[in-house]
Scaffold this active site. Structure first.
Site, PDB file in Angstrom:
ATOM      1  N   ASP A 167       0.843  -1.201   0.000  1.00  0.00           N
ATOM      2  CA  ASP A 167       0.000   0.000   0.000  1.00  0.00           C
ATOM      3  C   ASP A 167       0.880   1.253   0.000  1.00  0.00           C
ATOM      4  O   ASP A 167       0.704   2.160   0.815  1.00  0.00           O
ATOM      5  CB  ASP A 167      -0.919  -0.023   1.233  1.00  0.00           C
ATOM      6  CG  ASP A 167      -2.037   1.009   1.140  1.00  0.00           C
ATOM      7  OD1 ASP A 167      -2.359   1.455   0.008  1.00  0.00           O
ATOM      8  OD2 ASP A 167      -2.585   1.380   2.189  1.00  0.00           O
TER       9      ASP A 167
HETATM   10 MG    MG Z   1      -2.030   4.642   5.898  1.00  0.00          MG
END
Ligand code: MG
Ligand code: ADP
Length: 236
Positions: A167
């Site tokens: 991410d």
């Molecule tokens: Mg974050």
């Protein structure tokens, strides 16, 4: 030394040098509030609380799901072993990255509470002092090529430690007042051999710059990513 506190349904792993408070209490925001030790908060998926411990300032985060599924079971995960939990995995990964000299928050403690077949998890890590995330910074000003090179170099260091940051976006990159770049939020990240996965981290990051440029009109252009890649390529 990493110590373990265990009761019937929970385990806390903690670094005894960094945590002097009772490990069974420190994941409770009330514990910090009662001694006036909450020093701030940040909003992500949930609230991250910043607290003043006896040793340092720390960031306290409860693991939450995003998306539609998260509306149903916001903070419950399927239990398949204490050491396969989100918080333990992130604690381990942060330890390895810090040992490899990558700028990441030092992990302080990780907790898992088992509830039948599921569990809930929390992490306490070092708060990066005087730092802001890139989205916040780029809303106000642009950054010099040298800073972009430093970002690329830090990502390369992470890759040389074999860590796949699944991410990698500009909310998860912090810049502090001394000019250091920090990488945060290693939930669901893992170590991986080989190199064929590395490009996907950089693709994800480029999408994040483009998205925030459209959404918040951040001070960024495509050339800046070129500088970032220069720093990456000279370090990797
Ligand atoms: Mg974050
Ligand atoms: N160790 C830390 N030091 C300073 N700020 C932090 C730290 N951890 C989190 N934050 C702040 O809190 C926000 C949310 O934390 P993060 O770990 O990214 O969780 P999530 O994205 O899952 O909500 C970050 O974008 C950052 O602004």
């Amino acid at each position: 030394m990493i110590k373990r506190y265990q009761s019937q349904n929970q385990i806390v792993w903690y670094d005894e040098q960094l945590l002097l408070e009772p490990p069974e209490q420190v994941f409770n925001v009330d514990f910090w509030q009662q001694q006036n030790s909450v020093v701030g908060s940040a909003q992500g998926r949930g609230t991250t609380w910043f607290v003043q411990t006896q040793v340092l300032q720390a960031a306290l985060r409860h693991y939450r799901r995003g998306g539609l599924f998260g509306k149903l079971v916001s903070d419950s995960y399927w239990f398949s072993g204490w050491e396969k939990t989100r918080s333990y995995a992130e604690f381990r990964l942060l330890t390895q990255l810090a040992d490899a000299g990558v700028n990441v928050p030092k992990p302080i403690a990780a907790r898992v509470i088992k509830k039948g077949f599921t569990y809930q998890a929390d992490l306490l890590s070092e708060k990066i002092a005087n730092a802001k995330d890139l989205v916040g910074i780029l809303q106000h000003k642009d950054l010099q090529p040298k800073k972009y090179q430093a970002i690329g170099a830090e990502i390369a260091k992470m890759h040389k430690a074999y860590v796949n940051h699944t991410d990698l976006n500009i909310h998860n990159l912090l810049l502090d007042s001394s000019g250091k770049i920090w990488i945060i939020d290693f939930d669901k990240c893992y170590q991986q051999q080989g190199t064929d996965w590395q490009q996907s981290n950089l693709d994800r990051l480029l999408r994040s710059f483009r998205k925030e440029q459209k959404k918040r009109n951040i001070h960024w252009n495509e050339d800046d990513f070129g500088h970032l890649m220069d720093g990456y390529n000279t370090t990797i």
